[in-house]
Design a protein around this motif. Structure first.
Motif, mmCIF file in Angstrom:
data_model
loop_
_atom_site.group_PDB
_atom_site.id
_atom_site.type_symbol
_atom_site.label_atom_id
_atom_site.label_comp_id
_atom_site.label_asym_id
_atom_site.label_seq_id
_atom_site.Cartn_x
_atom_site.Cartn_y
_atom_site.Cartn_z
ATOM 1 N N LEU A 76 -69.480 -84.185 -17.760
ATOM 2 C CA LEU A 76 -68.431 -85.023 -17.193
ATOM 3 C C LEU A 76 -68.405 -84.927 -15.690
ATOM 4 O O LEU A 76 -68.215 -85.920 -15.000
ATOM 5 C CB LEU A 76 -67.071 -84.591 -17.762
ATOM 6 C CG LEU A 76 -65.845 -85.401 -17.327
ATOM 7 C CD1 LEU A 76 -65.960 -86.826 -17.848
ATOM 8 C CD2 LEU A 76 -64.571 -84.755 -17.810
ATOM 9 N N ILE A 84 -61.833 -96.884 -13.592
ATOM 10 C CA ILE A 84 -62.798 -96.133 -12.784
ATOM 11 C C ILE A 84 -62.117 -94.967 -12.093
ATOM 12 O O ILE A 84 -62.661 -93.857 -12.011
ATOM 13 C CB ILE A 84 -63.466 -97.072 -11.751
ATOM 14 C CG1 ILE A 84 -64.329 -98.105 -12.469
ATOM 15 C CG2 ILE A 84 -64.311 -96.266 -10.759
ATOM 16 C CD1 ILE A 84 -64.864 -99.189 -11.555
ATOM 17 N N TYR A 117 -61.706 -92.099 -14.491
ATOM 18 C CA TYR A 117 -62.966 -91.368 -14.712
ATOM 19 C C TYR A 117 -63.321 -90.504 -13.511
ATOM 20 O O TYR A 117 -63.696 -89.335 -13.657
ATOM 21 C CB TYR A 117 -64.095 -92.357 -15.013
ATOM 22 C CG TYR A 117 -65.428 -91.669 -15.155
ATOM 23 C CD1 TYR A 117 -65.773 -91.038 -16.350
ATOM 24 C CD2 TYR A 117 -66.334 -91.619 -14.097
ATOM 25 C CE1 TYR A 117 -66.986 -90.377 -16.490
ATOM 26 C CE2 TYR A 117 -67.539 -90.963 -14.222
ATOM 27 C CZ TYR A 117 -67.868 -90.347 -15.421
ATOM 28 O OH TYR A 117 -69.046 -89.686 -15.539
ATOM 29 N N MET A 140 -58.639 -86.884 -20.295
ATOM 30 C CA MET A 140 -59.258 -88.138 -19.876
ATOM 31 C C MET A 140 -59.187 -89.175 -20.990
ATOM 32 O O MET A 140 -58.827 -90.340 -20.746
ATOM 33 C CB MET A 140 -60.715 -87.925 -19.474
ATOM 34 C CG MET A 140 -61.389 -89.207 -18.951
ATOM 35 S SD MET A 140 -63.088 -88.968 -18.413
ATOM 36 C CE MET A 140 -63.896 -88.708 -19.992
ATOM 37 N N SER A 200 -63.550 -86.471 -13.541
ATOM 38 C CA SER A 200 -64.854 -85.900 -13.201
ATOM 39 C C SER A 200 -64.698 -84.865 -12.096
ATOM 40 O O SER A 200 -65.293 -83.782 -12.143
ATOM 41 C CB SER A 200 -65.814 -87.005 -12.756
ATOM 42 O OG SER A 200 -66.097 -87.892 -13.811
ATOM 43 N N ILE A 206 -57.194 -92.837 -20.939
ATOM 44 C CA ILE A 206 -57.828 -94.126 -21.242
ATOM 45 C C ILE A 206 -57.090 -94.839 -22.366
ATOM 46 O O ILE A 206 -56.785 -96.040 -22.286
ATOM 47 C CB ILE A 206 -59.310 -93.913 -21.601
ATOM 48 C CG1 ILE A 206 -60.081 -93.422 -20.373
ATOM 49 C CG2 ILE A 206 -59.928 -95.204 -22.142
ATOM 50 C CD1 ILE A 206 -61.501 -93.007 -20.668
#
Length: 272
Positions: free
Chosen positions: A19, A254, A257, A204, A261, A208
């Motif tokens: 990730l 985005i 993410y 995460m 990350s 989402i």
């Protein structure tokens, strides 16, 4: 490559390590290549739509979408605020409860036997199917959307966190017990750090699913939020504005993410 290495790469831990440790941009030529691909895709779409004279209400050009985003931003941004409120409150509630339940069921197996069927029910049931019922009981305000978001985020966080809490080094736990460490100390000092990769994955995934659920709930009614604007723009054939909202949602995805990350690299970089 050895079997043990393959097994590690295929495990949830290996996926979590990926990730925050994917391929990095090494030099300016790679940056230019990424930009060039984007220019080709966007420019190609612009050219083809103009060349074939596709009507804007069918499929707007990329330039029309960007223009609509800036021209109608004042109309869209209040609804972005409404959506962010639903997401932040619902996600915080759901993630907190999910984390707490994960800690409880991994420490008390009897509790896990009781609540697992209900958690599986929440995971396998699309939360959007419950939105009309929630609206019927709580009205068209924030409450039904926040509840739906919490129900979507909680199980994802709980399942991944519980998986992480079980991935422990029993040798470390035995050593800690031999030095007189309490159950709470073992949990906070050993289980939580070792579970961090899976916790981040759960957070995460929960984020989402929260976005998807919030937009779907807004499209079901209420008159405010980005989902409501999607319904409004599509019903009035304001396709450029419709895709402008889609662009905002894509940027949000985005951002989610990228943030997780970064968080994985900071808190679970050892896993990679």
């Amino acid at each position: 490559m050895s079997d043990s290495t393959n097994s590690n790469n295929d495990s949830p831990a290996g996926m979590t390590g990926g990730l925050g440790s994917g391929p990095k941009i090494q030099n300016m030529s790679e940056v230019l290549a990424i930009i060039a691909v984007a220019v080709v895709i966007i420019g190609g779409a612009e050219f083809l739509l103009r060349f074939f004279e596709v009507k804007e209400f069918v499929m707007p050009t990329p330039s029309a979408i960007v223009t609509a985003l800036f021209v109608h931003f004042d109309e869209i941004v209040p609804h972005l605020g409404y959506t962010l409120v639903e997401l932040s409150v619902g996600y915080t509630i759901g993630a907190s409860i999910g984390m707490l339940l994960a800690a409880v069921i991994t420490q008390f197996p009897f509790v896990e036997k009781i609540i697992t069927p209900y958690i599986l029910l929440l995971v396998t049931t699309p939360m959007l199917a419950l939105v009309p019922l929630l609206i019927l009981n709580f009205g068209f305000g924030y409450a039904p959307r926040i509840i739906a978001v919490a129900l979507a985020a909680g199980p994802m966080v709980m399942i991944n966190s519980a998986t992480g809490f079980r991935r422990v080094d029993h040798g470390k736990i035995a050593l800690a017990k031999s030095y007189g460490a309490s159950t709470f100390q073992i949990f906070t000092k050993i289980r939580v750090p070792m579970a961090m990769p899976m916790i981040i994955v759960g957070l995460m995934m929960g984020a989402i699913f929260s976005v998807i659920t919030a937009i779907g709930a807004e499209m079901s009614g209420g008159g405010f939020g980005l989902g409501s604007k999607l319904t409004s723009f599509s019903s009035t054939l304001r396709t450029a504005e419709f895709f402008a909202v889609i662009l905002i949602l894509a940027i949000m995805g985005i951002g989610i993410y990228v943030f997780f990350s970064w968080l994985a690299k900071k808190l679970a970089g050892w896993e990679s």
